[in-house]
Design a protein around this motif. Structure first.
Motif, mmCIF file in Angstrom:
data_model
loop_
_atom_site.group_PDB
_atom_site.id
_atom_site.type_symbol
_atom_site.label_atom_id
_atom_site.label_comp_id
_atom_site.label_asym_id
_atom_site.label_seq_id
_atom_site.Cartn_x
_atom_site.Cartn_y
_atom_site.Cartn_z
ATOM 1 N N GLU A 50 0.831 -1.207 0.000
ATOM 2 C CA GLU A 50 0.000 0.000 0.000
ATOM 3 C C GLU A 50 0.866 1.259 0.000
ATOM 4 O OE1 GLU A 50 -2.628 -0.358 3.352
ATOM 5 O OE2 GLU A 50 -3.841 -1.907 2.387
ATOM 6 N N LEU A 51 1.927 1.258 0.796
ATOM 7 C CA LEU A 51 2.852 2.390 0.827
ATOM 8 C C LEU A 51 3.486 2.597 -0.546
ATOM 9 C CD1 LEU A 51 4.549 4.580 2.252
ATOM 10 C CD2 LEU A 51 6.163 2.754 2.864
ATOM 11 N N ALA A 52 3.986 1.515 -1.136
ATOM 12 C CA ALA A 52 4.632 1.609 -2.448
ATOM 13 C C ALA A 52 3.660 2.151 -3.493
ATOM 14 C CB ALA A 52 5.176 0.243 -2.872
ATOM 15 N N ALA A 53 2.428 1.676 -3.470
ATOM 16 C CA ALA A 53 1.426 2.152 -4.428
ATOM 17 C C ALA A 53 1.153 3.637 -4.220
ATOM 18 C CB ALA A 53 0.140 1.339 -4.291
ATOM 19 N N GLY A 54 1.102 4.052 -2.978
ATOM 20 C CA GLY A 54 0.786 5.436 -2.665
ATOM 21 C C GLY A 54 1.864 6.431 -3.062
ATOM 22 N N ILE A 55 3.116 5.983 -3.069
ATOM 23 C CA ILE A 55 4.209 6.918 -3.381
ATOM 24 C C ILE A 55 4.862 6.630 -4.731
ATOM 25 C CG2 ILE A 55 4.682 7.413 -0.952
ATOM 26 C CD1 ILE A 55 7.123 5.542 -1.143
ATOM 27 N N GLY A 56 4.362 5.629 -5.429
ATOM 28 C CA GLY A 56 4.908 5.311 -6.746
ATOM 29 C C GLY A 56 6.250 4.612 -6.701
ATOM 30 N N ALA A 57 6.475 3.825 -5.666
ATOM 31 C CA ALA A 57 7.743 3.095 -5.533
ATOM 32 C C ALA A 57 7.589 1.682 -6.075
ATOM 33 C CB ALA A 57 8.169 3.044 -4.067
ATOM 34 N N ARG A 58 8.708 1.032 -6.288
ATOM 35 C CA ARG A 58 8.699 -0.387 -6.638
ATOM 36 C C ARG A 58 9.169 -1.170 -5.424
ATOM 37 N NH1 ARG A 58 13.970 -2.279 -8.962
ATOM 38 N NH2 ARG A 58 15.407 -0.543 -8.714
ATOM 39 N N ILE A 59 8.918 -2.473 -5.445
ATOM 40 C CA ILE A 59 9.318 -3.298 -4.305
ATOM 41 C C ILE A 59 10.120 -4.507 -4.752
ATOM 42 C CG2 ILE A 59 7.338 -2.602 -2.885
ATOM 43 C CD1 ILE A 59 6.108 -5.351 -3.476
ATOM 44 N N THR A 60 10.903 -4.992 -3.832
ATOM 45 C CA THR A 60 11.569 -6.283 -3.975
ATOM 46 C C THR A 60 11.193 -7.110 -2.758
ATOM 47 O OG1 THR A 60 13.444 -5.451 -5.253
ATOM 48 C CG2 THR A 60 13.784 -7.502 -4.053
ATOM 49 N N GLY A 61 10.565 -8.246 -2.999
ATOM 50 C CA GLY A 61 10.244 -9.183 -1.926
ATOM 51 C C GLY A 61 11.441 -10.093 -1.691
ATOM 52 N N LEU A 62 11.755 -10.340 -0.440
ATOM 53 C CA LEU A 62 12.913 -11.163 -0.072
ATOM 54 C C LEU A 62 12.507 -12.198 0.958
ATOM 55 C CD1 LEU A 62 16.021 -11.772 0.212
ATOM 56 C CD2 LEU A 62 16.048 -9.980 1.961
ATOM 57 N N HIS A 63 12.962 -13.424 0.747
ATOM 58 C CA HIS A 63 12.828 -14.463 1.765
ATOM 59 C C HIS A 63 14.196 -15.101 1.969
ATOM 60 C CE1 HIS A 63 11.060 -17.493 4.307
ATOM 61 N NE2 HIS A 63 11.717 -18.414 3.627
ATOM 62 N N VAL A 64 14.595 -15.231 3.225
ATOM 63 C CA VAL A 64 15.890 -15.837 3.549
ATOM 64 C C VAL A 64 15.646 -17.251 4.053
ATOM 65 C CG1 VAL A 64 17.989 -15.666 4.936
ATOM 66 C CG2 VAL A 64 16.853 -13.575 4.125
ATOM 67 N N LEU A 65 16.248 -18.207 3.350
ATOM 68 C CA LEU A 65 16.133 -19.616 3.727
ATOM 69 C C LEU A 65 17.154 -19.930 4.816
ATOM 70 C CD1 LEU A 65 16.270 -21.113 0.114
ATOM 71 C CD2 LEU A 65 14.231 -20.592 1.428
ATOM 72 N N PRO A 69 5.308 -2.183 -9.385
ATOM 73 C CA PRO A 69 6.381 -2.996 -9.973
ATOM 74 C C PRO A 69 7.089 -3.805 -8.878
ATOM 75 C CG PRO A 69 6.553 -0.698 -10.678
ATOM 76 C CD PRO A 69 5.515 -0.759 -9.599
ATOM 77 N N CYS A 70 7.375 -5.059 -9.185
ATOM 78 C CA CYS A 70 7.889 -5.961 -8.153
ATOM 79 C C CYS A 70 8.848 -6.978 -8.742
ATOM 80 C CB CYS A 70 6.697 -6.682 -7.520
ATOM 81 S SG CYS A 70 7.121 -8.005 -6.380
ATOM 82 N N ASP A 71 9.879 -7.272 -7.977
ATOM 83 C CA ASP A 71 10.686 -8.455 -8.252
ATOM 84 C C ASP A 71 10.896 -9.154 -6.920
ATOM 85 O OD1 ASP A 71 12.448 -6.414 -7.404
ATOM 86 O OD2 ASP A 71 14.149 -7.387 -8.328
ATOM 87 N N THR A 72 11.330 -10.403 -6.977
ATOM 88 C CA THR A 72 11.495 -11.185 -5.757
ATOM 89 C C THR A 72 12.806 -11.949 -5.814
ATOM 90 O OG1 THR A 72 10.294 -13.076 -6.691
ATOM 91 C CG2 THR A 72 8.999 -11.481 -5.420
ATOM 92 N N VAL A 73 13.274 -12.311 -4.631
ATOM 93 C CA VAL A 73 14.509 -13.078 -4.525
ATOM 94 C C VAL A 73 14.482 -13.891 -3.236
ATOM 95 C CG1 VAL A 73 15.761 -11.185 -3.386
ATOM 96 C CG2 VAL A 73 17.048 -12.943 -4.592
#
Length: 156
Positions: free
Chosen positions: A35-50, A95-99
């Motif tokens: 919601e924050l990213a959408a509100g300010i026009g930012a992109r995100i990267t989702g991260l999960h650490v195994l 916009p989103c990418d994940t790792v």
């Protein structure tokens, strides 16, 4: 008198790192971060650490199948958590990418990814552990806060 037009300022944050761990607190933080990213026009990267696989055995080579199964299950879980990030971002038009990656110290992995991906904000959940539980389980959030060179938004 003529009204003065001002140009909209660019957002302070353009790229937000959202670490996720599959917990209810992480799911709430994911929603708020998107919601924050959408509100300010930012992109995100989702991260999960195994978590790393550790074996303390006399003949660890006999446990190779166990290690492979453990890694496979961790990767499947990571893909599932990161698919939730992608779905939330897509629904919000962000916009989103994940790792996902492995590491014994999630907080270090979070900070390294923030630097490598040039994130200017880390938005993450706090599980709210206190007392002995915090001492035993540690607080990744506290460690990120203590060592980060970029702003950290803690979502409760």
């Amino acid at each position: 008198m003529e009204a003065k037009q001002t140009k909209p300022q660019s957002p302070a944050f353009r790229h937000i790192l959202l670490p996720v761990d599959g917990s209810p607190a992480s799911a709430r933080a994911l929603k708020q971060g998107v919601e924050l990213a959408a509100g300010i026009g930012a992109r995100i990267t989702g991260l999960h650490v195994l978590p790393e696989f550790h074996v303390f055995a006399y003949q660890p080579d006999k446990l190779e199948d166990v290690r492979l199964r453990y890694e496979s299950e961790c990767e499947q879980r990571a893909r599932r958590f990161l698919a939730e990030v992608e779905q939330a971002a897509s629904a919000a038009g962000v916009p989103c990418d994940t790792v996902y990656l492995s590491g014994d110290q999630p907080w270090e992995c979070i900070l390294k990814q923030a630097a490598q991906r040039q994130c200017d904000l880390i938005a993450m959940a706090s599980h709210g552990y206190r007392g002995v539980k915090a001492l035993l389980l540690g607080s990744e959030c506290s460690k990120v806060l203590a060592h980060s060179t970029v702003p950290v938004l803690i979502l409760r």
